[in-house]
Design a protein around this motif. Structure first.
Motif, mmCIF file in Angstrom:
data_model
loop_
_atom_site.group_PDB
_atom_site.id
_atom_site.type_symbol
_atom_site.label_atom_id
_atom_site.label_comp_id
_atom_site.label_asym_id
_atom_site.label_seq_id
_atom_site.Cartn_x
_atom_site.Cartn_y
_atom_site.Cartn_z
ATOM 1 N N ASN A 140 -140.774 58.580 -4.555
ATOM 2 C CA ASN A 140 -140.539 58.115 -5.929
ATOM 3 C C ASN A 140 -139.180 57.452 -6.121
ATOM 4 O O ASN A 140 -139.056 56.490 -6.880
ATOM 5 C CB ASN A 140 -140.682 59.283 -6.914
ATOM 6 N N GLY A 141 -138.154 57.952 -5.452
ATOM 7 C CA GLY A 141 -136.824 57.380 -5.611
ATOM 8 C C GLY A 141 -136.783 55.923 -5.183
ATOM 9 O O GLY A 141 -136.182 55.076 -5.864
ATOM 10 N N THR A 142 -137.425 55.620 -4.075
ATOM 11 C CA THR A 142 -137.463 54.237 -3.588
ATOM 12 C C THR A 142 -138.295 53.367 -4.506
ATOM 13 O O THR A 142 -137.943 52.214 -4.782
ATOM 14 C CB THR A 142 -138.019 54.200 -2.155
ATOM 15 N N VAL A 143 -139.414 53.901 -4.987
ATOM 16 C CA VAL A 143 -140.258 53.160 -5.921
ATOM 17 C C VAL A 143 -139.480 52.823 -7.188
ATOM 18 O O VAL A 143 -139.488 51.675 -7.661
ATOM 19 C CB VAL A 143 -141.528 53.972 -6.269
ATOM 20 N N LEU A 144 -138.788 53.808 -7.748
ATOM 21 C CA LEU A 144 -138.030 53.590 -8.978
ATOM 22 C C LEU A 144 -136.872 52.621 -8.752
ATOM 23 O O LEU A 144 -136.570 51.780 -9.605
ATOM 24 C CB LEU A 144 -137.509 54.909 -9.523
ATOM 25 N N TYR A 145 -136.225 52.727 -7.610
ATOM 26 C CA TYR A 145 -135.127 51.816 -7.290
ATOM 27 C C TYR A 145 -135.603 50.361 -7.289
ATOM 28 O O TYR A 145 -135.000 49.498 -7.936
ATOM 29 C CB TYR A 145 -134.543 52.186 -5.921
ATOM 30 N N LEU A 146 -136.698 50.088 -6.597
ATOM 31 C CA LEU A 146 -137.192 48.714 -6.492
ATOM 32 C C LEU A 146 -137.878 48.240 -7.768
ATOM 33 O O LEU A 146 -138.103 47.037 -7.934
ATOM 34 C CB LEU A 146 -138.154 48.594 -5.307
ATOM 35 N N SER A 147 -138.193 49.160 -8.666
ATOM 36 C CA SER A 147 -138.875 48.807 -9.916
ATOM 37 C C SER A 147 -137.908 48.687 -11.090
ATOM 38 O O SER A 147 -138.332 48.327 -12.193
ATOM 39 C CB SER A 147 -139.926 49.875 -10.259
ATOM 40 N N SER A 148 -136.640 48.987 -10.859
ATOM 41 C CA SER A 148 -135.663 49.031 -11.946
ATOM 42 C C SER A 148 -134.573 47.996 -11.727
ATOM 43 O O SER A 148 -134.501 47.322 -10.691
ATOM 44 C CB SER A 148 -135.043 50.421 -12.025
ATOM 45 N N ASP A 149 -133.676 47.897 -12.700
ATOM 46 C CA ASP A 149 -132.572 46.954 -12.600
ATOM 47 C C ASP A 149 -131.523 47.381 -11.585
ATOM 48 O O ASP A 149 -130.591 46.620 -11.297
ATOM 49 C CB ASP A 149 -131.933 46.757 -13.970
ATOM 50 N N ALA A 150 -131.678 48.570 -11.024
ATOM 51 C CA ALA A 150 -130.778 49.001 -9.953
ATOM 52 C C ALA A 150 -130.915 48.095 -8.731
ATOM 53 O O ALA A 150 -130.001 48.014 -7.904
ATOM 54 C CB ALA A 150 -131.067 50.452 -9.565
#
Length: 258
Positions: free
Chosen positions: A230-240
């Motif tokens: 999930n952390g990688t998914v959220l990273y690539l899906s967010s403005d981060a």
């Protein structure tokens, strides 16, 4: 500090969201503030995931969709747009793993792998990218596999169509990234190693011999646990990850290093 992972106001579409990594990612999106559209063929399973996401207070819909069928994808995306009016994130997660080597598998099984794993990404993106281009913003995350670059080492689990279709996902990701970056769209891929899911629990996780060998070869000494993607998914899906483009991030406990 600004929360770069905050997805409030965003709408995320997840294909293959009825179970496993897709369902986990969909819930993670909701917990980060996004409204979510769940797409998969098994609507009854989608509704179970939908119930969990509703507990977060986010808006969520479950839409039956076969990513290998263009009309099904077109209709599903129209439903999402009619409901939310936008799509900011597309997680192309739907995938299958067909066992067999080129000397033994059927043409039908070979085509089945590419239809789901590659054509499915093409079709979902086909009906989302034009909207993202018009909006000037979009995050597309394609789920490939560590097996795009690392071959299966055990004869009992040879999956040549899986290896090659997931390598194609990486190539497609890079091509899309180069073409759409100018429109404010980032396109990246993730390469998970072995995670327990509906797809693997009935095969790979049933073989003690395989798991022992896998754990011995993996520096982490274990498969991935639920939620660790999930952390990688959220990273690539967010403005981060606003300046991250065309990358293939492997999440495998270091297995590709050996």
């Amino acid at each position: 500090m600004e929360n770069l992972f905050d997805l409030t106001g965003k709408v995320a579409v997840v294909t293959g969201a009825s179970s496993g990594l897709g369902a986990d990612a969909a819930l993670a999106y909701a917990k980060s503030g996004a409204d979510v559209a769940l797409l998969a063929r098994r609507v009854e399973k989608l509704n179970e995931v939908k119930t969990e996401i509703e507990k977060t207070g986010r808006k969520v819909i479950a839409v039956g969709c076969d990513v290998t069928d263009e009309e099904s994808v077109k209709t599903a995306m129209k439903t999402v747009f009619d409901t939310f009016g936008q799509i900011d994130i597309l997680l192309n997660n739907a995938g299958i793993a067909v066992r067999g080597g080129v000397d033994s598998m059927t043409v039908e099984d070979w085509d089945k792998s590419f239809d789901t794993n590659v054509k499915g990404i093409f079709l979902a993106s086909k009906y989302v990218v034009p909207h993202m281009k018009e909006k000037g913003y979009g995050k597309i995350v394609n789920i490939a596999s560590v097996n795009a670059i690392v071959a299966d080492k055990f004869d009992v689990f040879i999956r040549h169509s899986y290896n090659s279709s997931k390598a194609a996902v990486v190539g497609l990701t890079r091509g899309m990234a180069a073409s759409y970056a100018r429109y404010g769209i980032t396109v990246n891929a993730i390469g998970p190693a072995l995670f327990e899911s509906e797809m693997t629990s009935g095969t790979l996780f049933k073989s003690e011999e395989f798991l022992n060998k896998y754990n011995a070869l993996n520096p982490a000494g274990r498969p991935g646990s639920r939620g660790e993607l999930n952390g990688t998914v959220l990273y690539l899906s967010s403005d981060a990850s606003s300046y991250v483009q065309g990358q293939f991030i492997i999440v495998d406990g270091g297995g590709a290093l050996v």
